[in-house]
Design a protein around this motif. Structure first.
Motif, PDB file in Angstrom:
ATOM      1  N   CYS A 105      40.195  35.235  61.971  1.00 22.85           N
ATOM      2  CA  CYS A 105      40.778  33.883  62.301  1.00 22.85           C
ATOM      3  C   CYS A 105      42.295  33.878  61.999  1.00 22.85           C
ATOM      4  CB  CYS A 105      40.014  32.773  61.327  1.00 22.85           C
ATOM      5  SG  CYS A 105      40.398  31.214  61.919  1.00 22.85           S
ATOM      6  N   VAL A 106      42.880  33.181  62.759  1.00 18.21           N
ATOM      7  CA  VAL A 106      44.423  33.012  62.695  1.00 18.21           C
ATOM      8  C   VAL A 106      44.667  31.269  62.357  1.00 18.21           C
ATOM      9  CG1 VAL A 106      46.621  32.788  63.596  1.00 18.21           C
ATOM     10  CG2 VAL A 106      45.137  34.695  64.090  1.00 18.21           C
ATOM     11  N   ILE A 107      45.344  31.131  61.196  1.00 19.73           N
ATOM     12  CA  ILE A 107      45.365  29.585  60.936  1.00 19.73           C
ATOM     13  C   ILE A 107      47.002  29.300  60.823  1.00 19.73           C
ATOM     14  CG2 ILE A 107      44.900  27.802  59.129  1.00 19.73           C
ATOM     15  CD1 ILE A 107      43.092  31.172  58.676  1.00 19.73           C
ATOM     16  N   SER A 108      47.262  28.355  61.329  1.00 20.84           N
ATOM     17  CA  SER A 108      48.856  27.800  61.191  1.00 20.84           C
ATOM     18  C   SER A 108      48.709  26.641  60.472  1.00 20.84           C
ATOM     19  CB  SER A 108      49.370  27.702  62.436  1.00 20.84           C
ATOM     20  OG  SER A 108      48.568  26.541  63.309  1.00 20.84           O
ATOM     21  N   VAL A 109      49.724  26.438  59.551  1.00 23.86           N
ATOM     22  CA  VAL A 109      50.068  25.283  58.738  1.00 23.86           C
ATOM     23  C   VAL A 109      51.261  24.675  59.110  1.00 23.86           C
ATOM     24  CG1 VAL A 109      50.089  24.168  56.472  1.00 23.86           C
ATOM     25  CG2 VAL A 109      48.524  25.858  56.924  1.00 23.86           C
ATOM     26  N   LYS A 110      51.342  23.380  59.741  1.00 28.07           N
ATOM     27  CA  LYS A 110      52.428  22.695  60.035  1.00 28.07           C
ATOM     28  C   LYS A 110      52.625  21.318  59.521  1.00 28.07           C
ATOM     29  CE  LYS A 110      52.460  24.914  64.710  1.00 28.07           C
ATOM     30  NZ  LYS A 110      52.461  24.777  66.093  1.00 28.07           N
ATOM     31  N   ASN A 111      53.835  20.647  59.442  1.00 31.12           N
ATOM     32  CA  ASN A 111      54.069  19.478  58.899  1.00 31.12           C
ATOM     33  C   ASN A 111      54.094  18.394  59.885  1.00 31.12           C
ATOM     34  OD1 ASN A 111      56.561  19.216  60.057  1.00 31.12           O
ATOM     35  ND2 ASN A 111      57.751  19.482  58.047  1.00 31.12           N
ATOM     36  N   GLN A 112      54.072  17.182  59.740  1.00 35.11           N
ATOM     37  CA  GLN A 112      54.013  15.897  60.339  1.00 35.11           C
ATOM     38  C   GLN A 112      55.002  15.999  61.619  1.00 35.11           C
ATOM     39  OE1 GLN A 112      55.031  15.854  57.285  1.00 35.11           O
ATOM     40  NE2 GLN A 112      57.063  14.893  57.506  1.00 35.11           N
ATOM     41  N   ASP A 113      56.011  17.019  61.611  1.00 32.21           N
ATOM     42  CA  ASP A 113      57.040  17.084  62.515  1.00 32.21           C
ATOM     43  C   ASP A 113      56.874  18.364  63.324  1.00 32.21           C
ATOM     44  OD1 ASP A 113      58.612  15.101  61.649  1.00 32.21           O
ATOM     45  OD2 ASP A 113      59.548  16.130  60.173  1.00 32.21           O
ATOM     46  N   GLY A 114      55.881  18.999  63.436  1.00 34.12           N
ATOM     47  CA  GLY A 114      55.512  20.287  63.823  1.00 34.12           C
ATOM     48  C   GLY A 114      56.195  21.702  63.349  1.00 34.12           C
ATOM     49  N   VAL A 115      56.869  21.495  62.188  1.00 33.96           N
ATOM     50  CA  VAL A 115      57.515  22.282  61.603  1.00 33.96           C
ATOM     51  C   VAL A 115      56.559  23.403  60.857  1.00 33.96           C
ATOM     52  CG1 VAL A 115      59.070  23.336  59.734  1.00 33.96           C
ATOM     53  CG2 VAL A 115      59.719  21.270  60.940  1.00 33.96           C
ATOM     54  N   LEU A 116      56.738  24.728  61.386  1.00 31.68           N
ATOM     55  CA  LEU A 116      55.668  25.848  60.759  1.00 31.68           C
ATOM     56  C   LEU A 116      56.082  25.987  59.441  1.00 31.68           C
ATOM     57  CD1 LEU A 116      53.376  27.632  61.380  1.00 31.68           C
ATOM     58  CD2 LEU A 116      54.933  29.463  61.930  1.00 31.68           C
ATOM     59  N   ILE A 117      54.831  25.734  58.585  1.00 31.12           N
ATOM     60  CA  ILE A 117      54.982  25.873  56.913  1.00 31.12           C
ATOM     61  C   ILE A 117      54.429  27.448  56.572  1.00 31.12           C
ATOM     62  CG2 ILE A 117      54.292  24.869  55.060  1.00 31.12           C
ATOM     63  CD1 ILE A 117      56.046  23.288  56.464  1.00 31.12           C
ATOM     64  N   ALA A 118      53.196  27.761  57.290  1.00 30.65           N
ATOM     65  CA  ALA A 118      52.641  28.737  56.775  1.00 30.65           C
ATOM     66  C   ALA A 118      51.828  29.303  57.966  1.00 30.65           C
ATOM     67  CB  ALA A 118      51.924  28.752  55.635  1.00 30.65           C
ATOM     68  N   MET A 119      51.814  30.745  57.877  1.00 27.89           N
ATOM     69  CA  MET A 119      50.665  31.392  58.758  1.00 27.89           C
ATOM     70  C   MET A 119      49.657  32.255  58.047  1.00 27.89           C
ATOM     71  SD  MET A 119      51.057  30.649  62.169  1.00 27.89           S
ATOM     72  CE  MET A 119      49.950  32.011  62.799  1.00 27.89           C
ATOM     73  N   VAL A 120      48.486  32.287  58.519  1.00 29.45           N
ATOM     74  CA  VAL A 120      47.495  32.794  57.730  1.00 29.45           C
ATOM     75  C   VAL A 120      46.470  33.632  58.606  1.00 29.45           C
ATOM     76  CG1 VAL A 120      45.583  32.626  56.012  1.00 29.45           C
ATOM     77  CG2 VAL A 120      47.376  31.107  55.934  1.00 29.45           C
ATOM     78  N   THR A 121      46.341  34.827  58.025  1.00 32.31           N
ATOM     79  CA  THR A 121      44.969  35.576  59.069  1.00 32.31           C
ATOM     80  C   THR A 121      44.102  35.734  57.808  1.00 32.31           C
ATOM     81  OG1 THR A 121      46.039  37.727  58.277  1.00 32.31           O
ATOM     82  CG2 THR A 121      46.716  36.790  60.753  1.00 32.31           C
ATOM     83  N   GLY A 122      42.825  35.573  58.511  1.00 35.56           N
ATOM     84  CA  GLY A 122      41.591  35.686  57.556  1.00 35.56           C
ATOM     85  C   GLY A 122      40.442  36.492  58.145  1.00 35.56           C
ATOM     86  N   ARG A 123      40.091  37.326  57.393  1.00 34.00           N
ATOM     87  CA  ARG A 123      38.852  38.312  57.876  1.00 34.00           C
ATOM     88  C   ARG A 123      37.571  37.580  56.894  1.00 34.00           C
ATOM     89  NH1 ARG A 123      39.478  43.069  55.505  1.00 34.00           N
ATOM     90  NH2 ARG A 123      41.457  42.529  54.484  1.00 34.00           N
ATOM     91  N   SER A 124      36.430  37.939  57.522  1.00 35.70           N
ATOM     92  CA  SER A 124      35.251  37.258  56.632  1.00 35.70           C
ATOM     93  C   SER A 124      34.289  38.281  56.901  1.00 35.70           C
ATOM     94  CB  SER A 124      34.826  36.034  56.926  1.00 35.70           C
ATOM     95  OG  SER A 124      34.837  35.626  58.668  1.00 35.70           O
ATOM     96  N   TYR A 125      32.945  38.014  56.147  1.00 35.38           N
ATOM     97  CA  TYR A 125      31.662  38.795  56.378  1.00 35.38           C
ATOM     98  C   TYR A 125      30.633  37.765  56.597  1.00 35.38           C
ATOM     99  CZ  TYR A 125      27.927  41.862  55.391  1.00 35.38           C
ATOM    100  OH  TYR A 125      26.708  42.549  55.398  1.00 35.38           O
ATOM    101  N   ARG A 126      29.911  38.181  57.686  1.00 33.37           N
ATOM    102  CA  ARG A 126      28.809  37.593  57.825  1.00 33.37           C
ATOM    103  C   ARG A 126      27.611  37.983  57.292  1.00 33.37           C
ATOM    104  NH1 ARG A 126      30.227  36.262  64.020  1.00 33.37           N
ATOM    105  NH2 ARG A 126      31.473  34.126  63.634  1.00 33.37           N
ATOM    106  N   LYS A 127      26.777  37.384  56.499  1.00 30.42           N
ATOM    107  CA  LYS A 127      25.784  37.579  55.881  1.00 30.42           C
ATOM    108  C   LYS A 127      24.526  37.425  56.601  1.00 30.42           C
ATOM    109  CE  LYS A 127      25.858  36.989  51.332  1.00 30.42           C
ATOM    110  NZ  LYS A 127      26.086  37.752  50.403  1.00 30.42           N
ATOM    111  N   LYS A 128      23.220  38.033  56.315  1.00 28.12           N
ATOM    112  CA  LYS A 128      22.147  37.875  56.670  1.00 28.12           C
ATOM    113  C   LYS A 128      21.433  36.622  56.447  1.00 28.12           C
ATOM    114  CE  LYS A 128      21.815  42.785  57.859  1.00 28.12           C
ATOM    115  NZ  LYS A 128      21.032  43.974  57.522  1.00 28.12           N
ATOM    116  N   GLN A 129      22.038  35.478  56.510  1.00 27.77           N
ATOM    117  CA  GLN A 129      21.654  34.298  55.869  1.00 27.77           C
ATOM    118  C   GLN A 129      22.092  32.978  56.613  1.00 27.77           C
ATOM    119  OE1 GLN A 129      22.383  33.851  51.817  1.00 27.77           O
ATOM    120  NE2 GLN A 129      21.772  31.602  51.769  1.00 27.77           N
ATOM    121  N   ASN A 130      21.115  32.188  57.026  1.00 25.55           N
ATOM    122  CA  ASN A 130      21.376  31.121  57.735  1.00 25.55           C
ATOM    123  C   ASN A 130      22.192  29.927  56.999  1.00 25.55           C
ATOM    124  OD1 ASN A 130      20.329  31.837  60.394  1.00 25.55           O
ATOM    125  ND2 ASN A 130      18.352  30.627  59.743  1.00 25.55           N
TER     126      ASN A 130
END
Length: 138
Positions: A105-130
């Motif tokens: 996943c890619v996550i952008s964090v912006k303020n109320q004026d649309g100014v980019l505050i941070a960029m995050v990339t995330g990796r996750s693991y899907r378990k065998k569980q609902n």
């Protein structure tokens, strides 16, 4: 209970710190917060951990939107600008890879004026569980 409700109620750390999911769709989520005094660090700007937690809340929603328990295993964050007292921050997470075991996943964090505050990339693991919920949002 929808995924949005489940995470807003169940993520006690994010809730206690004034963060909430405001939208969840398949492959997309938005979380928001307003920077308060309690979020400031010694330099009088928003502490990086608060920004990361906001991004992580949106990341959790995107990661779990398919009904399979999915947990973060790695993230990188780049701080682009400072957030200040009173800023309204919005984290938007978009699934970039829908892998059966290792989605990303890619996550952008912006303020109320649309100014980019941070960029995050995330990796996750899907378990065998609902991960049970009744729809993505009310």
């Amino acid at each position: 209970m929808t995924l949005l409700q489940r995470l807003n109620e169940g993520d006690r750390f994010a809730r206690t710190n004034g963060m909430q999911l405001t939208e969840v769709r398949e492959g997309y989520a938005r979380a928001e917060m307003t920077v308060e005094e309690k979020h400031l660090n010694g330099a009088d700007v928003c502490q990086g951990g608060a920004i990361f937690t906001l991004a992580d809340l949106a990341f959790a929603a995107v990661s779990n939107c398919r009904g399979i328990l999915t947990l973060g295993i790695g993230n990188t964050i780049d701080y682009i600008s400072s957030a200040r007292l009173g800023d309204h921050l919005v984290a938007e997470a978009v699934e970039s890879v829908n892998h059966p075991k290792l989605p990303q996943c890619v996550i952008s964090v912006k303020n109320q004026d649309g100014v980019l505050i941070a960029m995050v990339t995330g990796r996750s693991y899907r378990k065998k569980q609902n991960f049970e919920f009744d729809g993505l949002q009310p």
